[in-house]
Scaffold this motif. Sequence first.
Motif, PDB file in Angstrom:
ATOM      1  N   PRO A 133       0.824  -1.205   0.000  1.00 36.27           N
ATOM      2  CA  PRO A 133       0.000   0.000   0.000  1.00 36.27           C
ATOM      3  C   PRO A 133       0.863   1.261   0.000  1.00 36.27           C
ATOM      4  O   PRO A 133       2.062   1.210   0.289  1.00 36.27           O
ATOM      5  CB  PRO A 133      -0.798  -0.114   1.304  1.00 36.27           C
ATOM      6  CG  PRO A 133       0.075  -0.931   2.201  1.00 36.27           C
ATOM      7  CD  PRO A 133       0.783  -1.904   1.300  1.00 36.27           C
ATOM      8  N   PRO A 134       0.263   2.402  -0.318  1.00 34.11           N
ATOM      9  CA  PRO A 134       1.019   3.658  -0.255  1.00 34.11           C
ATOM     10  C   PRO A 134       1.361   4.000   1.193  1.00 34.11           C
ATOM     11  O   PRO A 134       0.794   3.425   2.133  1.00 34.11           O
ATOM     12  CB  PRO A 134       0.048   4.676  -0.855  1.00 34.11           C
ATOM     13  CG  PRO A 134      -1.312   4.095  -0.598  1.00 34.11           C
ATOM     14  CD  PRO A 134      -1.130   2.616  -0.721  1.00 34.11           C
ATOM     15  N   THR A 135       2.249   4.936   1.384  1.00 33.66           N
ATOM     16  CA  THR A 135       2.562   5.375   2.743  1.00 33.66           C
ATOM     17  C   THR A 135       1.335   6.038   3.347  1.00 33.66           C
ATOM     18  O   THR A 135       0.466   6.551   2.610  1.00 33.66           O
ATOM     19  CB  THR A 135       3.708   6.387   2.737  1.00 33.66           C
ATOM     20  OG1 THR A 135       3.266   7.596   2.072  1.00 33.66           O
ATOM     21  CG2 THR A 135       4.937   5.834   2.033  1.00 33.66           C
ATOM     22  N   PRO A 136       1.214   6.047   4.675  1.00 36.56           N
ATOM     23  CA  PRO A 136       0.077   6.731   5.296  1.00 36.56           C
ATOM     24  C   PRO A 136      -0.034   8.182   4.848  1.00 36.56           C
ATOM     25  O   PRO A 136      -1.151   8.685   4.641  1.00 36.56           O
ATOM     26  CB  PRO A 136       0.384   6.615   6.789  1.00 36.56           C
ATOM     27  CG  PRO A 136       1.216   5.377   6.906  1.00 36.56           C
ATOM     28  CD  PRO A 136       2.060   5.355   5.668  1.00 36.56           C
ATOM     29  N   GLU A 137       1.095   8.842   4.675  1.00 43.25           N
ATOM     30  CA  GLU A 137       1.066  10.246   4.259  1.00 43.25           C
ATOM     31  C   GLU A 137       0.465  10.396   2.856  1.00 43.25           C
ATOM     32  O   GLU A 137      -0.374  11.283   2.617  1.00 43.25           O
ATOM     33  CB  GLU A 137       2.482  10.831   4.279  1.00 43.25           C
ATOM     34  CG  GLU A 137       3.100  10.944   5.663  1.00 43.25           C
ATOM     35  CD  GLU A 137       3.615   9.617   6.206  1.00 43.25           C
ATOM     36  OE1 GLU A 137       3.899   9.555   7.416  1.00 43.25           O
ATOM     37  OE2 GLU A 137       3.731   8.640   5.413  1.00 43.25           O
ATOM     38  N   ASP A 138       0.885   9.519   1.944  1.00 47.03           N
ATOM     39  CA  ASP A 138       0.358   9.591   0.579  1.00 47.03           C
ATOM     40  C   ASP A 138      -1.126   9.222   0.542  1.00 47.03           C
ATOM     41  O   ASP A 138      -1.909   9.829  -0.211  1.00 47.03           O
ATOM     42  CB  ASP A 138       1.146   8.660  -0.342  1.00 47.03           C
ATOM     43  CG  ASP A 138       2.529   9.204  -0.677  1.00 47.03           C
ATOM     44  OD1 ASP A 138       2.771  10.403  -0.426  1.00 47.03           O
ATOM     45  OD2 ASP A 138       3.369   8.416  -1.176  1.00 47.03           O
ATOM     46  N   ALA A 139      -1.499   8.235   1.331  1.00 44.78           N
ATOM     47  CA  ALA A 139      -2.904   7.820   1.364  1.00 44.78           C
ATOM     48  C   ALA A 139      -3.790   8.933   1.921  1.00 44.78           C
ATOM     49  O   ALA A 139      -4.871   9.212   1.385  1.00 44.78           O
ATOM     50  CB  ALA A 139      -3.055   6.554   2.205  1.00 44.78           C
ATOM     51  N   LEU A 175      -6.902  11.050   0.072  1.00 45.96           N
ATOM     52  CA  LEU A 175      -8.248  11.195   0.620  1.00 45.96           C
ATOM     53  C   LEU A 175      -8.646  12.659   0.751  1.00 45.96           C
ATOM     54  O   LEU A 175      -9.782  13.039   0.428  1.00 45.96           O
ATOM     55  CB  LEU A 175      -8.331  10.505   1.976  1.00 45.96           C
ATOM     56  CG  LEU A 175      -8.240   8.974   1.949  1.00 45.96           C
ATOM     57  CD1 LEU A 175      -8.087   8.425   3.361  1.00 45.96           C
ATOM     58  CD2 LEU A 175      -9.478   8.373   1.284  1.00 45.96           C
ATOM     59  N   ARG A 176      -7.735  13.483   1.197  1.00 45.07           N
ATOM     60  CA  ARG A 176      -8.065  14.911   1.345  1.00 45.07           C
ATOM     61  C   ARG A 176      -8.233  15.581  -0.020  1.00 45.07           C
ATOM     62  O   ARG A 176      -9.075  16.471  -0.184  1.00 45.07           O
ATOM     63  CB  ARG A 176      -6.986  15.604   2.179  1.00 45.07           C
ATOM     64  CG  ARG A 176      -6.942  15.108   3.623  1.00 45.07           C
ATOM     65  CD  ARG A 176      -6.131  16.012   4.528  1.00 45.07           C
ATOM     66  NE  ARG A 176      -6.035  15.437   5.861  1.00 45.07           N
ATOM     67  CZ  ARG A 176      -4.973  14.801   6.351  1.00 45.07           C
ATOM     68  NH1 ARG A 176      -3.886  14.670   5.602  1.00 45.07           N
ATOM     69  NH2 ARG A 176      -4.972  14.311   7.573  1.00 45.07           N
ATOM     70  N   THR A 177      -7.436  15.144  -0.995  1.00 41.57           N
ATOM     71  CA  THR A 177      -7.612  15.667  -2.350  1.00 41.57           C
ATOM     72  C   THR A 177      -8.969  15.259  -2.905  1.00 41.57           C
ATOM     73  O   THR A 177      -9.627  16.037  -3.603  1.00 41.57           O
ATOM     74  CB  THR A 177      -6.490  15.170  -3.273  1.00 41.57           C
ATOM     75  OG1 THR A 177      -5.224  15.569  -2.734  1.00 41.57           O
ATOM     76  CG2 THR A 177      -6.645  15.739  -4.673  1.00 41.57           C
ATOM     77  N   ALA A 178      -9.395  14.042  -2.598  1.00 43.88           N
ATOM     78  CA  ALA A 178     -10.716  13.595  -3.037  1.00 43.88           C
ATOM     79  C   ALA A 178     -11.804  14.531  -2.515  1.00 43.88           C
ATOM     80  O   ALA A 178     -12.750  14.882  -3.245  1.00 43.88           O
ATOM     81  CB  ALA A 178     -10.966  12.160  -2.568  1.00 43.88           C
ATOM     82  N   LEU A 179     -11.695  14.943  -1.270  1.00 43.29           N
ATOM     83  CA  LEU A 179     -12.640  15.921  -0.714  1.00 43.29           C
ATOM     84  C   LEU A 179     -12.641  17.197  -1.537  1.00 43.29           C
ATOM     85  O   LEU A 179     -13.701  17.735  -1.882  1.00 43.29           O
ATOM     86  CB  LEU A 179     -12.271  16.240   0.734  1.00 43.29           C
ATOM     87  CG  LEU A 179     -12.825  15.363   1.848  1.00 43.29           C
ATOM     88  CD1 LEU A 179     -12.216  15.790   3.177  1.00 43.29           C
ATOM     89  CD2 LEU A 179     -14.346  15.453   1.910  1.00 43.29           C
ATOM     90  N   GLU A 180     -11.459  17.682  -1.863  1.00 43.19           N
ATOM     91  CA  GLU A 180     -11.330  18.927  -2.622  1.00 43.19           C
ATOM     92  C   GLU A 180     -11.921  18.791  -4.028  1.00 43.19           C
ATOM     93  O   GLU A 180     -12.441  19.765  -4.590  1.00 43.19           O
ATOM     94  CB  GLU A 180      -9.863  19.328  -2.724  1.00 43.19           C
ATOM     95  CG  GLU A 180      -9.204  19.656  -1.385  1.00 43.19           C
ATOM     96  CD  GLU A 180      -7.698  19.792  -1.499  1.00 43.19           C
ATOM     97  OE1 GLU A 180      -7.178  19.663  -2.642  1.00 43.19           O
ATOM     98  OE2 GLU A 180      -7.035  20.020  -0.472  1.00 43.19           O
ATOM     99  N   GLU A 181     -11.846  17.577  -4.582  1.00 42.01           N
ATOM    100  CA  GLU A 181     -12.330  17.343  -5.940  1.00 42.01           C
ATOM    101  C   GLU A 181     -13.832  17.048  -5.982  1.00 42.01           C
ATOM    102  O   GLU A 181     -14.380  16.796  -7.055  1.00 42.01           O
ATOM    103  CB  GLU A 181     -11.565  16.187  -6.579  1.00 42.01           C
ATOM    104  CG  GLU A 181     -10.094  16.491  -6.833  1.00 42.01           C
ATOM    105  CD  GLU A 181      -9.896  17.612  -7.830  1.00 42.01           C
ATOM    106  OE1 GLU A 181     -10.649  17.660  -8.825  1.00 42.01           O
ATOM    107  OE2 GLU A 181      -8.995  18.445  -7.626  1.00 42.01           O
ATOM    108  N   GLY A 182     -14.487  17.054  -4.832  1.00 50.19           N
ATOM    109  CA  GLY A 182     -15.936  16.895  -4.808  1.00 50.19           C
ATOM    110  C   GLY A 182     -16.448  15.527  -4.436  1.00 50.19           C
ATOM    111  O   GLY A 182     -17.656  15.278  -4.470  1.00 50.19           O
ATOM    112  N   VAL A 183     -15.563  14.594  -4.064  1.00 52.31           N
ATOM    113  CA  VAL A 183     -16.021  13.284  -3.601  1.00 52.31           C
ATOM    114  C   VAL A 183     -16.717  13.444  -2.256  1.00 52.31           C
ATOM    115  O   VAL A 183     -16.206  14.122  -1.353  1.00 52.31           O
ATOM    116  CB  VAL A 183     -14.832  12.306  -3.470  1.00 52.31           C
ATOM    117  CG1 VAL A 183     -15.290  10.988  -2.833  1.00 52.31           C
ATOM    118  CG2 VAL A 183     -14.186  12.042  -4.825  1.00 52.31           C
ATOM    119  N   THR A 184     -17.872  12.831  -2.117  1.00 50.66           N
ATOM    120  CA  THR A 184     -18.547  12.828  -0.815  1.00 50.66           C
ATOM    121  C   THR A 184     -18.805  11.419  -0.302  1.00 50.66           C
ATOM    122  O   THR A 184     -18.987  11.235   0.896  1.00 50.66           O
ATOM    123  CB  THR A 184     -19.886  13.591  -0.876  1.00 50.66           C
ATOM    124  OG1 THR A 184     -20.768  12.945  -1.805  1.00 50.66           O
ATOM    125  CG2 THR A 184     -19.680  15.032  -1.281  1.00 50.66           C
TER     126      THR A 184
END
Length: 337
Positions: free
Chosen positions: A33-39, A43-52
């Motif tokens: 898996p990716p590092t915790p920081e990358d993961a 997830l936070r970028t997903a929020l910014e991109e409109g994922v709910t």
Amino acid sequence: MVSPGRAPRRIGPFEVPAVGLGCMNLSHAYGVPPTPEDAEHLLRTALEEGVTLFDTAALYGFGANEELLGRALAGHRDRIVLASKCGMTGVNGQRVIDGRPETIRRTADEALARLRTDVIDLYYLHRVDRQVPVEESIGAMAELVETGKVRMLGLSEASAETLRRAHAVHPIAALQNEYSLWSRNPEQGTLAAAAELGVALVAFSPLARGFLTAEPPDPASLVEKDIRRNMPRFGAANYPANLGLRTQLEGIARDAGCTLTQLALVWVLSRGGHLVAIPGTRSVDHLRENMSVLDLDVPSEAVDAAGQVLNAATVHGARYNETTLAEIDTERCGTAG
């Protein structure tokens, strides 16, 4: 033209964009898996991109994925629809299907703690336990709704018959089944049953486990813990022929002025207004490509052509091996599993 659009789609009382995020591969099933920081950044970028809609499960990373979401999404709980699953967990390092009421209650309490929340918006029965009537499992989950720990219930990898049985015990808001150009199982009954009952069909692996992305997996390079190593479609006997079909799809996408990923997602979302897709990714660029379909128009001729090139009759190999197929309640598509 086929346009998924930005109009929200419904899951129970919630409205969500047609594309959410499946979070499994941030902790589970696809090798290292990716590092915790990358993961957390993803997830936070997903929020910014409109994922709910964020989808996790007790199984993923044996609790690690729920913990990841709990950390990364802390402070944003009111902005998201949080989905998790019970009925399949890690026990002593092994995957175990267990739909007994007492296990479901315990798993829910553990999930709430890991997710750092007082309530889970959508709680799925991850797998139907063949040793436990689905009515008993759903009955225990209904108690979680009554006590305020869960807002709505779902099923995963379940058939139309099981959906109806569960729905008779407690309203089912969502059915999460695999659905993509090469996995057509919902067309054997659950697609229609979900529409009839007012249930959202949440399509997992809509990009065929990475096969319909810009960089399809190389089976020879898959690491030991990548589940695709045991999937017949990625095996030496089938993969070359499937790549030939993929080449045809690339041509259709190119002529339509979109990427293969966009074409594949638009195809899934065109199957009905009750469809929501939850592709997973570790890449911010791929995340943005996935979300871009909400603003895309694709010629209907291209969408239809894609479905004719790759489908249950043309795909080579079953979606799971026989051992795994025996555990799953969904309808089969002949030899395609």
